[in-house]
Design a protein around this motif. Structure first.
Motif, PDB file in Angstrom:
ATOM      1  N   PRO A 197       0.829  -1.227   0.000  1.00 52.29           N
ATOM      2  CA  PRO A 197       0.000   0.000   0.000  1.00 52.29           C
ATOM      3  C   PRO A 197       0.852   1.261   0.000  1.00 52.29           C
ATOM      4  O   PRO A 197       0.790   2.090   0.913  1.00 52.29           O
ATOM      5  CB  PRO A 197      -0.799  -0.137   1.295  1.00 52.29           C
ATOM      6  N   ASP A 238      -1.724   0.225  -7.738  1.00 50.57           N
ATOM      7  CA  ASP A 238      -2.907  -0.634  -7.717  1.00 50.57           C
ATOM      8  C   ASP A 238      -3.691  -0.518  -6.418  1.00 50.57           C
ATOM      9  O   ASP A 238      -4.910  -0.707  -6.406  1.00 50.57           O
ATOM     10  CB  ASP A 238      -2.505  -2.101  -7.949  1.00 50.57           C
ATOM     11  N   ARG A 239      -3.014  -0.256  -5.305  1.00 47.37           N
ATOM     12  CA  ARG A 239      -3.726  -0.134  -4.028  1.00 47.37           C
ATOM     13  C   ARG A 239      -4.417   1.225  -3.866  1.00 47.37           C
ATOM     14  O   ARG A 239      -5.169   1.430  -2.907  1.00 47.37           O
ATOM     15  CB  ARG A 239      -2.749  -0.361  -2.867  1.00 47.37           C
ATOM     16  N   GLU A 291      -3.321   4.119  -2.969  1.00 47.61           N
ATOM     17  CA  GLU A 291      -2.898   4.976  -1.863  1.00 47.61           C
ATOM     18  C   GLU A 291      -1.794   5.948  -2.255  1.00 47.61           C
ATOM     19  O   GLU A 291      -1.474   6.860  -1.495  1.00 47.61           O
ATOM     20  CB  GLU A 291      -2.385   4.108  -0.697  1.00 47.61           C
TER      21      GLU A 291
END
Length: 999
Positions: free
Chosen positions: A360, A381-382, A384
């Motif tokens: 993350p 992709d996360r 954040e």
């Protein structure tokens, strides 16, 4: 009640009856005694009412809840209490906690003052004004568990008695002036759970191995303690330790493998040391580890593969080392990792292909390495990610499409790589992005219209790519845009009119493109534009006259276009450090301000401009030569007569003056004038006034002349001493050169009512002149420390203090980047006809941003004796806090009337003399006897501000913006008190307290 209070009979205390027979209990009487011993702001502790039966409902007072109302805790934080620690507190028999955080308690904390606090368990006197040694008696308090004395000015070694605490669990002495070594005897205080000695100027010494005996220790903070040698292996025995901070020391050697056995550790900080060798394996097995900071050391070798296997690891800082090899594949499996900073190493190879899929990441900074390959497509992709910093690598390929879905991105810096392809359209319009830096790549495509969604975009840097197409009109919706740099691309078409509505725009750099059309009209919104560079495009039409109305524009380059028409006269309103309209098709006469040799290169390549560039000002030069010849003839006659009439030494004196004036006056055409304001005089008038009879001052940097001009205006001219070295042969620039450049760069762009105005500069060979507004009352130092001091009553001194504070506050807080003056003193505060103050003499001023890039730029002592901040004893770094210390000395001068150094002080300076005199004799013995004591309360407040500014610890000094506010509050509170007492002076009523804008 004083010391006699201890002997007042119980009967008398019981009979203290107020208002209807309600008697305040004994604890309340002690608290009132303590209040009387302090200086308390009007609004603070207003509810401490002697008519109450108990003090249990008073602000900051807690009781045990019993019928007697026994006080158990006092918590009075941040209300500006001043004075010595009240001994009356320690007469409260059940008092277990005292918290006076963030006040002005001081100067001393004696053993006698605290020895009677036998029931005390917690004592917090942090962020006060305490000085002197630590009291031995603190260690004798049998119940003391918590002691926080951080951010004071305690000095001397930590007393040996501190090794005999009986129950102490937490000790914080951070940010004091303690010396000696970090003591080994703390290893015998078995109850310690937290030990914080950070940021004290201890003598160089090792980390005591005995600290490894503290089995209960959870927090060990020894940052900035001047530690040397290696990290002792014994620290590995601290199985309960959660926080280890040994940063900012001079530790050497490698990390002992025993440190990887700290099974409870959460955070390890070893940054900014000189540690070497590889990072040991084993940290990955630490189940609680969340953060590692080993930055700014000399670690080499590869990053251990197991490092990222620590299950709770969130933050890894390994930047500024000499680490080699690849970024480990295990980083892609770190399920908690949010911050990865590995910049400024020697890492190479490609990044893990699935980096970001599981991790993350919030911030990743891999800049300044030799990393190759593509940016992993899963990097966000996360969802954040906020910061993506990978500049100065060898990355290639396209920007991942996934970046366009990275809605939290704030900063993207990918410059100086080998990236290619189009920028994904969605990246242009990310809603939170403030910095998008893609320069020096091989990117193609157009700037997308979706940039309209970049509501927070402040800096857009696209220089030196292969971008094409037109600049979309939607860019005008990026309302916070400060910099738009896209030079060195293939952008085409006209500038969109929406650019003219960007009110925050400060830099517009679009040179070396294929842009066409006319320059923008309707640019009144560009109030903050300082740089406009549209060189080497295909712009046509005239130069807009409204450019001359832009208030802070100082860099204008329109060269290499096809502009026509005349150079607008309105451009004379600008104060340009860089001006270039060469290689266009301009014609007609030049504005007089620019018709000089100094601007020759600004107009080359315009055949129709002023006929022939070689004869820009032919007529004015002929007039100048005639004027120069006439002046020289008259002066020659005068000098000849003087030689005949005066013999011996006088003959040599006049001979020297004739040579000096001849050098200045001859060949006026070779003088270069650069103006920073619209002038009503020429350089020739200035040169004619440089006569020894007009000298009004002389200092380290040069001689100052008073010049009365033909229009009646008066200016001050500083002629810098010529100490030029052979720069071409490796010599350094002279003091005069450095001083001149500093003054021009600083004052040339400053517009503030409390900073002296620099009209212009004149240069010719190695002679440099600076022309300022004339200040008829000279310097504050000259007036204050002479027979003229009687002119400075308190109201005038206060006005001078506030004026100077506002000028310095502007330098520190409103200039971008901030400016450090470096020589604040009373002689550099000049006074106008009404004793308004101007900060002057910027010969050693520095831009803070430059000093951060090059710390060596501050490696020369700057400042004057008595004004130099004490941190020079252990560092040559100078920042705003150094100016604040020097200004504090000026405040003390204004209050005391004393010089900053005086033989009467012995080995002390003014600051130490004031502190010691107040401590020994009282405040009235430092105040200037010439001041009217009706203003005593306000004078005392300004004195306290001066003492706060001159705190030995830089962190305790308030910012200049806060100093201004405190000075204004001092006046307002003093007025309020006098008005309430019916003693308001008529001078106060006449004084204009509501001051206007500083700018």
């Amino acid at each position: 009640m004083g010391s006699a209070g201890a002997f007042v009979t119980p009967l008398l205390l019981v009979l203290v009856v107020v208002n209807g027979g309600v008697a305040l209990n004994q604890d309340g009487l002690y608290l009132l005694e303590a209040k009387r011993a302090l200086t308390v702001p009007t609004a603070a502790l207003a509810d401490w009412d002697p008519r109450d039966a108990t003090p249990c409902n008073w602000t900051g007072v807690s009781c045990d809840g019993g019928a007697g109302g026994a006080v158990t805790a006092i918590s009075i934080q941040g209300v500006n209490l001043a004075g010595s620690f009240p001994e009356a507190f320690c007469r409260l028999p059940r008092l277990a906690s005292i918290n006076l955080y963030s006040n002005y308690i001081g100067p001393n904390l004696t053993s006698a003052a605290v020895a009677r606090c036998k029931a005390l368990r917690r004592l917090d006197l942090s962020m006060n004004a305490l000085v002197g040694p630590l009291p031995d008696a603190l260690a004798e308090l049998p119940e003391l568990v918590y002691l926080n004395l951080e951010s004071n000015n305690f000095s001397g070694p930590i007393p040996e008695s501190f090794g005999r605490f009986k129950k102490l669990e937490s000790l914080s002495l951070v940010y004091n002036l303690l010396d000696g070594h970090v003591p080994a005897f703390f290893g015998g205080v078995s109850t310690l759970r937290e030990l914080n000695l950070s940021y004290n100027p201890f003598a160089p010494g090792p980390v005591p191995a005995e600290l490894g005996n503290l089995n209960a220790l959870r927090v060990l903070w020894l940052a900035g303690c001047n530690l040397v040698g290696s990290i002792p292996a014994s620290l590995g025995k601290l199985r309960n330790l959660t926080d280890l901070d040994l940063s900012t020391n001079a530790l050497t050697g490698s990390i002992p493998t025993e440190v990887t056995g700290l099974t409870s550790v959460v955070q390890i900080e070893l940054y900014n040391n000189s540690l070497t060798g590889p990072i040991p394996r084993g940290f990955g097995k630490l189940a609680e580890l969340r953060g590692i900071d080993f930055a700014m050391n000399r670690f080499d070798g590869a990053i251990p593969d197991d490092l990222f296997e620590a299950p709770k690891l969130e933050s890894v800082h390994l930047y500024a080392n000499s680490l080699t090899g690849h970024v480990p594949e295990s980083v892609a499996r770190a399920a908690s990792l949010s911050e990865l900073r590995l910049f400024a190493n020697r890492l190479n190879g490609t990044l893990p292909a699935d980096l970001g899929k599981v991790t993350p990441l919030v911030c990743i900074d891999l800049s300044d390495n030799s990393i190759t390959g593509k940016i992993p497509p899963s990097i966000c992709d996360r969802g954040e990610l906020e910061e993506l910093l990978m500049l100065d690598n060898m990355l290639s390929g396209r920007l991942p499409d996934g970046l366009g879905r990275c809605r939290r991105l704030r900063r993207v810096r990918l410059s100086n790589n080998r990236l290619d392809g189009d920028v994904p359209a969605a990246v242009w319009g990310l809603p939170h992005i403030s910095l998008l830096e893609l320069n020096n790549n091989q990117l193609t495509g157009e700037i997308s219209p979706v940039i309209s969604g970049a509501a927070n975009l402040s800096k857009l840097v696209l220089s030196n790519n292969r971008l094409n197409g037109s600049i979309p009109p939607e860019i005008g919706l990026a309302s916070k845009l400060y910099e738009f740099s896209a030079d060195g691309n293939m952008l085409s078409g006209p500038l969109p009119g929406s650019l003219g509505g960007l009110t925050e725009l400060g830099r517009l750099v679009l040179q070396n493109n294929l842009l066409t059309g006319q320059l923008l009209q309707g640019i009144q919104s560009w109030k903050k534009l300082s740089e406009l560079n549209l060189a080497n495009n295909g712009f046509t039409g005239p130069i807009p006259a409204e450019l001359g109305d832009l208030p802070v524009l100082n860099y204008l380059d329109l060269s290499g276009n096809r502009l026509t028409g005349e150079v607008p006269m309105q451009l004379e309103n600008l104060k340009l450090n860089q001006f270039n309209v060469s290689n266009n098709q301009l014609s007609g006469p030049l504005p007089p301000q620019y018709a000089t040799e100094g601007y020759r290169s600004s107009f080359l390549g315009n055949p129709g401009l002023c006929g022939d560039i070689a004869r820009l000002c032919a007529n004015s030069q002929r007039g100048s030569r005639f004027h120069s010849g006439f002046v020289w003839m008259m002066r020659s006659i005068f000098i000849f007569a003087a030689v005949v009439l005066v013999a011996g030494i006088a003959w040599f004196y006049w001979k020297y003056r004739s040579f000096n004036n001849a050098k200045l006056s001859s060949d006026h055409s070779k003088w270069t004038l650069k103006s920073f304001h619209k002038l009503s005089f020429s350089e020739y008038e200035i040169l004619d006034c440089l006569d020894e009879d007009n000298v009004i001052g002389s200092g380290a940097s040069g001689k100052v002349y008073k010049a009365v001009l033909s229009n009646g205006e008066v200016v001050a001219v500083k002629k810098l001493w010529g100490l030029k070295k052979d720069v071409g042969n490796g010599g350094e620039a002279s003091t005069a050169d450095n001083s001149f450049e500093a003054e021009v760069k600083t004052l040339g762009k400053i517009r503030h009512k409390n900073i002296v105005k620099l009209w212009c500069s004149c240069t010719h060979d190695d002679c440099k002149l600076l022309v300022y507004e004339y200040m008829p009352n000279g310097s504050l130092g000259d007036v204050l420390h002479s027979s003229k001091a009687g002119l400075l009553d308190w109201l005038t001194r206060y006005k001078i203090a506030l004026d100077a504070a506002e000028g310095l506050s502007y330098l520190h807080h409103d200039c971008v980047p901030a400016i450090v003056h470096r020589d604040v003193k009373s002689n550099n505060i000049l006074l106008d006809a009404e004793f308004g103050a101007r900060v002057a003499d910027f010969g050693v001023a520095k831009v803070v941003e430059a000093t951060l890039r090059d710390p060596k730029s501050m490696s020369v002592i700057a400042g004057s004796c008595g004004y130099i901040a004490p941190e020079y004893a252990y560092t040559l770094r100078v920042n705003e806090k150094s100016d604040i210390y020097s200004f504090g000395v000026v405040l003390l001068e204004l209050v005391t009337g004393r010089l900053p150094v005086d033989p009467e002080f012995g080995e002390k300076d003014l600051v130490k003399w004031v502190c010691s005199t107040i401590d020994q004799k009282g405040v009235e013995h430092v105040l200037d006897s010439k001041l009217d004591m009706i203003f005593k309360e306000e004078i005392n407040r300004v004195l306290n501000i001066g003492l706060l500014c001159t705190s030995s610890l830089p962190i305790n000094r308030p910012a200049m913006r806060r100093v201004v506010k405190m000075l204004q509050e001092a006046r307002a509170e003093a007025r309020q008190r006098l008005e309430k007492d019916g003693k308001l002076s008529p001078y106060y009523r006449e004084d204009a307290s509501d001051r206007g804008s500083s700018v």
